[in-house]
Design a protein around this motif. Structure first.
Motif, PDB file in Angstrom:
ATOM      1  N   PHE A   1       1.440  12.975  11.748  1.00 16.66           N
ATOM      2  CA  PHE A   1       1.082  11.957  10.763  1.00 16.66           C
ATOM      3  C   PHE A   1       1.259  12.485   9.345  1.00 16.66           C
ATOM      4  CE2 PHE A   1      -2.565   9.914   8.372  1.00 16.66           C
ATOM      5  CZ  PHE A   1      -1.854   8.767   8.065  1.00 16.66           C
TER       6      PHE A   1
ATOM      7  N   GLN B   1      -0.469   3.213   5.977  1.00 14.59           N
ATOM      8  CA  GLN B   1       0.266   2.718   4.801  1.00 14.59           C
ATOM      9  C   GLN B   1      -0.278   3.361   3.530  1.00 14.59           C
ATOM     10  OE1 GLN B   1      -0.156  -1.654   5.929  1.00 14.59           O
ATOM     11  NE2 GLN B   1       1.712  -1.665   4.705  1.00 14.59           N
TER      12      GLN B   1
ATOM     13  N   PRO C   1       0.817  -1.225   0.000  1.00 16.17           N
ATOM     14  CA  PRO C   1       0.000   0.000   0.000  1.00 16.17           C
ATOM     15  C   PRO C   1       0.850   1.275   0.000  1.00 16.17           C
ATOM     16  CG  PRO C   1      -0.870  -1.562   1.598  1.00 16.17           C
ATOM     17  CD  PRO C   1       0.397  -2.164   1.066  1.00 16.17           C
ATOM     18  N   GLU C   2       1.950   1.265   0.805  1.00 14.35           N
ATOM     19  CA  GLU C   2       2.755   2.487   0.882  1.00 14.35           C
ATOM     20  C   GLU C   2       3.502   2.760  -0.420  1.00 14.35           C
ATOM     21  OE1 GLU C   2       3.031  -0.193   2.802  1.00 14.35           O
ATOM     22  OE2 GLU C   2       5.107  -0.692   3.300  1.00 14.35           O
TER      23      GLU C   2
ATOM     24  N   THR D   1       4.941  12.846   8.549  1.00 15.45           N
ATOM     25  CA  THR D   1       5.554  11.525   8.369  1.00 15.45           C
ATOM     26  C   THR D   1       5.190  10.971   6.993  1.00 15.45           C
ATOM     27  OG1 THR D   1       5.283  11.153  10.733  1.00 15.45           O
ATOM     28  CG2 THR D   1       5.764   9.220   9.401  1.00 15.45           C
ATOM     29  N   ALA D   2       3.917  11.132   6.621  1.00 14.16           N
ATOM     30  CA  ALA D   2       3.453  10.600   5.341  1.00 14.16           C
ATOM     31  C   ALA D   2       4.111  11.329   4.167  1.00 14.16           C
ATOM     32  CB  ALA D   2       1.931  10.720   5.262  1.00 14.16           C
TER      33      ALA D   2
ATOM     34  N   ALA E   1       7.752  10.353   4.056  1.00 17.13           N
ATOM     35  CA  ALA E   1       7.946   8.941   3.684  1.00 17.13           C
ATOM     36  C   ALA E   1       7.805   8.803   2.169  1.00 17.13           C
ATOM     37  CB  ALA E   1       6.925   8.066   4.398  1.00 17.13           C
ATOM     38  N   GLN E   2       6.815   9.473   1.610  1.00 16.27           N
ATOM     39  CA  GLN E   2       6.618   9.393   0.153  1.00 16.27           C
ATOM     40  C   GLN E   2       7.776  10.044  -0.589  1.00 16.27           C
ATOM     41  OE1 GLN E   2       2.943  10.262  -1.653  1.00 16.27           O
ATOM     42  NE2 GLN E   2       1.690   9.221  -0.121  1.00 16.27           N
TER      43      GLN E   2
ATOM     44  N   VAL F   1       3.160   5.722   4.539  1.00 14.25           N
ATOM     45  CA  VAL F   1       4.031   5.360   5.661  1.00 14.25           C
ATOM     46  C   VAL F   1       4.231   3.841   5.638  1.00 14.25           C
ATOM     47  CG1 VAL F   1       4.339   5.498   8.158  1.00 14.25           C
ATOM     48  CG2 VAL F   1       3.037   7.273   6.971  1.00 14.25           C
ATOM     49  N   GLY F   2       5.478   3.399   5.648  1.00 11.60           N
ATOM     50  CA  GLY F   2       5.779   1.974   5.585  1.00 11.60           C
ATOM     51  C   GLY F   2       5.214   1.223   6.782  1.00 11.60           C
ATOM     52  N   ARG F   3       5.036  -0.083   6.613  1.00 12.83           N
ATOM     53  CA  ARG F   3       4.428  -0.891   7.668  1.00 12.83           C
ATOM     54  C   ARG F   3       5.185  -0.807   8.987  1.00 12.83           C
ATOM     55  NH1 ARG F   3       0.467  -4.830   7.588  1.00 12.83           N
ATOM     56  NH2 ARG F   3       0.581  -6.160   9.409  1.00 12.83           N
TER      57      ARG F   3
END
Lengths: 251, 425
Positions: free
Chosen positions: A100, B379, A74-75, A103-104, A107-108, B383-385
């Motif tokens: 959140f 996710q 999913p990520e 972080t998102a 992360a991407q 954001v990774g697991r």
């Protein structure tokens, strides 16, 4: 942009076939809507596209800009530009909304080999985008979706979408649980994101949302298949006559 | 063999190798006679049902490898009076000067030698009271044989926190330390405790808070893996007094933390909280709490969170006793575990015993896995697991960490948890 070919999906636990050969092609910058009666497979389509557990793809393919997404976590799909606005956004106690989001976003960026956004830059951008969606500082500080009203949750989804800047946005019954004003606000948020490089798949029961988010193509889904496609007038037909006529016609 | 005989044999075997240290004779002899009479705990004792005390009671400690941490010392950024013990032996060179405004600090051995009255009167007193209604023989053993410790008397607002640093250098060290804290009326002091201390560590902390006094306690146990420790905190709190204790435990083979609080005056606030993270089937962590309300409008709070994985075991035994007359008591207790896999276990025994009729007492206990919906949601945002699981794990522990009043101390512990999680795949 998004190509779905002959997609067949069953529920892992129940061995129940939900999607029975879905074909859908969405070009860059296009807005497609999927309408259909309860249990037709609309939400399953959105979950399978975003990679939720519990579904088994038994046939078909899904590609985003030519890349197979079904093999991705999913990520990874998110980093590749896929975004699902949830019908029921999940509450996450203890995780701040802002934390959140940041972080998102980072992360991407990291997954795409880009530089992370600095705290200052992030704050500036998020404040600006939140303001347009009438999301105040208090809401940004609170834990993700915890204690949010239905409207606040949906606005928060659109804020995430605005921050993550995906190229393929799937909106799963974003209008559910919204009053007229809240729906307008959400629709304005979506419209502000429309661009040549960004496509939308809007899943809805009602034509009303499509008054605000004008689709290029409307699909009718029934019993795990797309049974009819047409222009915006198809949504009006559903609104006026229900699904019975269309289903009888294609049967 | 009958339990009494088993216990008596084990107790004699343990006592055979010990000699009473000098000073504090009355308290030590009294404690020795009590421990002889009670016998050391056995897994067939009610309060040791979930935690086998054998490694804590046997004559010789099980060796524990010295853990070389790459972390910088905890609370390094906090200006404190640092007192260092290496395997229970005071290290003068590594320790700060013991003078600090608002507080008198002495080593236990000096107090014992000088026979300082207020301190010798307190030594072992709370511990002895705390033996009823539940026996705590390892605490009595400590009162009898503790070799050193710190005696603290807060007379005003202490200028700095007092930081006890327990280092471990000898893999066979078997250490008993005993600290006594007296917070005079209206005074305030913060005590920090960090470090593994020994291969086997038995500690007693006795706290006496006078009217309007405030005592803050923040402790970190870890992250050495083979440590075995039993700690006891006995506190008596007078009217308008405040007592707050927080413990973070990371790793360790066997940890039993007992906290016995008596809210003696009216309008007392007493909070005890803990967060623990354990990985592997050689991790066993036990929080045993006993809170007695014996005054009006007392507020007590127990917040315990455990994150367990790969066969780790967590135990919580928490009791609230509301005595007759302790009206308007507000007691709260929550113990929760986050089980990161199917192999780990959480055993909880919440207890309430109430003799007053106008009180609020609530207790709850939960065991759960990571919320899969939240995980997928995170996710789906990229954001990774692993990162999402870590964020949810920290969020789970957050409620316990919020019990720490000092944000700098809480941040330090949060960072430790962050790194603990980051080291795991």
């Amino acid at each position: 942009m998004l190509e779905i070919k002959g997609l067949e999906v069953k529920l892992q636990e129940e061995d129940k076939q939900i999607l029975k050969g879905v074909n859908l092609s969405i070009g860059a910058g296009e807005v497609h809507a999927i309408m259909g009666p309860n249990g037709s497979g609309k939400s399953t389509t959105s979950y399978v596209l975003s990679g939720k557990d519990g579904y088994e793809v038994t046939a078909g393919s899904v590609t985003l800009d030519g890349v197979d997404v079904l093999e991705m976590e999913p990520e990874e799909r998110a980093a590749a530009g896929l975004f699902l606005a949830f019908q029921y956004p999940v509450e996450i106690p203890g995780v701040g909304n802002m934390t959140f989001l940041r972080t998102a976003v980072n992360a991407q960026r990291k997954a795409r080999g880009e530089d992370e956004m600095s705290a200052g830059e992030f704050l500036k951008v998020v404040r600006e985008k939140a303001k347009a969606l009438k999301i105040d500082a208090e809401m940004l500080k609170r834990p993700v979706n915890v204690g949010f009203s239905g409207g606040e949750k949906k606005r928060n989804e659109i804020l995430q979408m605005a921050m993550l800047e995906p190229k393929m946005c799937i909106l799963d019954e974003t209008d559910s649980g919204l009053d007229v004003d809240a729906m307008k606000l959400v629709a304005e948020g979506v419209n502000a994101l429309r661009s040549e490089g960004r496509s939308f798949l809007v899943i809805t029961h009602y034509q009303r949302l499509l008054d605000h988010i004008k689709p290029d193509v409307v699909h009718i889904m029934a019993n795990g298949r797309i049974v009819k496609s047409g222009g915006p007038e198809l949504a009006l037909e559903v609104e006026n006559n229900g699904y019975a006529d269309i289903l009888a016609e294609v049967a | 063999m009958a339990l009494a005989k088993l216990k008596s044999d084990a107790t004699q075997a343990r006592l055979a190798g010990l000699t009473l240290p000098e000073g504090l004779d009355v308290a030590r002899k009294d404690a020795l006679s009590r421990v002889s009479a009670m016998g050391l705990p056995h897994k067939r004792d009610e309060y040791w049902k979930y935690t086998d005390p054998i490694s804590l009671t046997q004559a010789d400690p099980i060796a524990a490898a010295v853990f070389h941490s790459d972390d910088s010392p905890l609370f390094a950024g906090v200006d404190s009076v640092k007192i260092v013990f290496v395997d229970g032996v005071f290290d003068a060179d590594a320790s700060d000067d013991l003078s600090c405004a608002g507080v008198e600090i002495d080593r236990l051995v000096d107090v014992a030698a000088a026979d300082i009255h207020w301190a010798t009167d307190l030594y072992g007193t709370s511990e002895a009271r705390g033996q009823v209604p539940v026996a705590r023989p390892l605490a009595a053993l400590n009162t009898a044989f503790a070799t050193d410790g710190v005696v603290i008397r807060a007379t005003g607002k202490a200028a700095k926190p007092i930081s006890l640093v327990y280092l471990h250098a000898d893999e066979a060290s078997d250490v008993m330390l005993h600290c006594v804290v007296r917070v005079e009326a209206g005074a305030e002091v913060t005590l920090l405790e960090t470090g593994p201390a020994a291969a086997r560590f038995n500690s007693v902390l006795e706290v006496d808070v006078a009217e309007g006094g405030a005592f803050h306690h923040v402790r970190a146990q870890g992250r050495d893996h083979e440590r075995r420790a039993v700690t006891h905190c006995f506190a008596r709190i007078a009217s308008n007094g405040l007592f707050k204790s927080f413990t973070l435990t990371a790793n360790g083979t066997m940890t039993r933390n007992e906290c016995i609080l008596e809210l003696l005056g009216d309008d007392v606030v007493a909070h005890v909280a803990g967060a623990c993270v354990g990985d592997g089937d050689d991790f066993h962590h036990d929080d045993t709490i006993f809170i007695t309300h014996d005054g009006l409008r007392g507020e007590s709070r127990q917040v315990f969170k455990k994150v367990l994985r790969n066969g780790a075991v967590g135990v919580f035994q928490g009791k609230i006793l509301v005595k007759a007359g302790a009206q308007k008591t507000d007691g709260y207790q929550i113990s929760q575990s986050l089980l990161l896999d199917g192999d780990s276990q959480f055993l909880a025994k919440p207890e309430l015993e109430i003799y007053a009729d106008d009180v609020i007492c609530s207790h709850g206990s939960t065991s759960g896995a990571i919320d899969e919906d939240a995980l997928f949601y995170m996710q789906s945002r990229g954001v990774g697991r692993k990162a999402a699981t870590d964020l949810l794990t920290l969020a789970f522990l957050a409620e316990a960490l919020e019990e720490i009043d000092n944000p700098a101390l809480a941040d330090d512990l949060r960072d430790r948890l962050d790194s603990w999680l980051a080291r795991r795949s």
